[in-house]
Enzyme design. Structure first.
Site, PDB file in Angstrom:
ATOM      1  N   ASP A  51       0.824  -1.206   0.000  1.00 57.08           N
ATOM      2  CA  ASP A  51       0.000   0.000   0.000  1.00 57.08           C
ATOM      3  C   ASP A  51       0.859   1.257   0.000  1.00 57.08           C
ATOM      4  OD1 ASP A  51      -2.251  -1.644   0.222  1.00 57.08           O
ATOM      5  OD2 ASP A  51      -2.174  -1.607   2.422  1.00 57.08           O
ATOM      6  N   TYR A 109       6.277 -10.049   6.554  1.00 59.98           N
ATOM      7  CA  TYR A 109       6.230  -8.604   6.791  1.00 59.98           C
ATOM      8  C   TYR A 109       6.818  -8.309   8.166  1.00 59.98           C
ATOM      9  CZ  TYR A 109       2.987  -7.680   2.898  1.00 59.98           C
ATOM     10  OH  TYR A 109       2.410  -7.543   1.653  1.00 59.98           O
TER      11      TYR A 109
END
Length: 274
Positions: A51, A109
């Site tokens: 994002d 992540y």
């Protein structure tokens, strides 16, 4: 021939990874640089979209080309045309059967969080921030409720396009980098330190980690008990969870592939990451 690239980037200046009309994205910049080096249009497919504001330590992409170039020529040549906040780390020819997204067996992540009475300055945009002390034991207990296969609708953005909200989280690790010995407790007992939250799963929904982080931090601050995480998960409603946390400290560490592909893993260049 098919070529795979490992790409790192600072996502602060970009509207995410995926190419968009009239938008500044990492994919657009990478494909423009590849096109200039190859003197032909190049289309890439990535292992995992990020994002706006999210960083990438080792994004993996692949593309097809008729050009024959040595692997490091792709690295040097493409980097020549990239902005300073994006860099190709490695290039490697791969079989036609390789697909950066479909062949990934997991994705990793990390979220880096600064706990401090004062907001980040040098680290601005690269770490999240809280000014209250966090309870490590409570956060550890809370994330245990998320491990395994679940319906993660409560942590899914309304704009998420995934076909199914059911994902599997293999691992969530929480580590704290302690302050130097003798450092004061700061304001209201908030000892300055870095927290690192690592997530590994088969795939992730849009905003899933940032929404989970919002809940972890709320529990760490004592706003809710650890068991609240299960309540949120089972509600299967975005309204049940905490607000979406900042993208600043979120890093896509990269995909995980089987050894048969022989691809490089995360580089030592990022050992500085708290």
């Amino acid at each position: 021939m098919r070529v795979a690239l490992g790409v790192s980037y600072n996502g602060q200046a970009y509207n995410g990874w995926q190419s968009q009309p009239s938008a500044n994205t990492v994919q657009d910049r990478l494909e423009a640089a590849l096109g200039r080096f190859a003197t032909q249009e190049v289309h890439t497919i990535c292992a995992g979209r990020t994002d706006a504001g999210v960083h990438g330590l080792m994004q993996v992409v692949h593309f097809d080309t008729e050009l024959q170039r040595a692997p490091f020529s792709w690295v040097r040549g493409t980097n020549t045309f990239l902005p300073a906040d994006i860099a190709v780390q490695w290039a490697q020819p791969v079989p036609d059967a390789f697909h950066s997204r479909a062949c990934a067996v997991a994705r990793r992540y990390a979220y880096v969080l600064l706990q401090s009475p004062v907001r980040p300055s040098v680290d601005a945009g690269r770490v999240g921030w809280v000014f209250h002390a966090l309870d490590e034991q409570a956060m550890h207990k809370a994330v245990q409720h998320l491990l395994g296969e679940h319906d993660f609708t409560s942590f899914r953005a309304s704009a998420c396009q995934a076909k199914s909200p059911v994902k599997t989280l293999h691992r969530i690790d929480i580590t704290r980098r302690a302050p130097p010995a003798g450092e004061s407790t700061g304001t209201h007992g908030c000892v300055p330190c870095y927290w690192r939250f690592e997530f590994e799963g088969n795939a992730f929904l849009h905003h899933m980690i940032r929404n989970i982080m919002g809940c972890i931090v709320a529990i760490g601050q004592g706003l809710y008990p650890p068991e609240w995480m299960r309540t949120v998960l089972e509600a299967r409603s975005r309204d049940a969870a905490a607000p979406t946390f900042s993208p600043d400290g979120l890093y896509f560490q990269g995909p995980v592939y089987g050894a048969e592909w022989g691809l490089p893993t995360r580089t030592a260049a990022y050992d500085w990451l708290p």
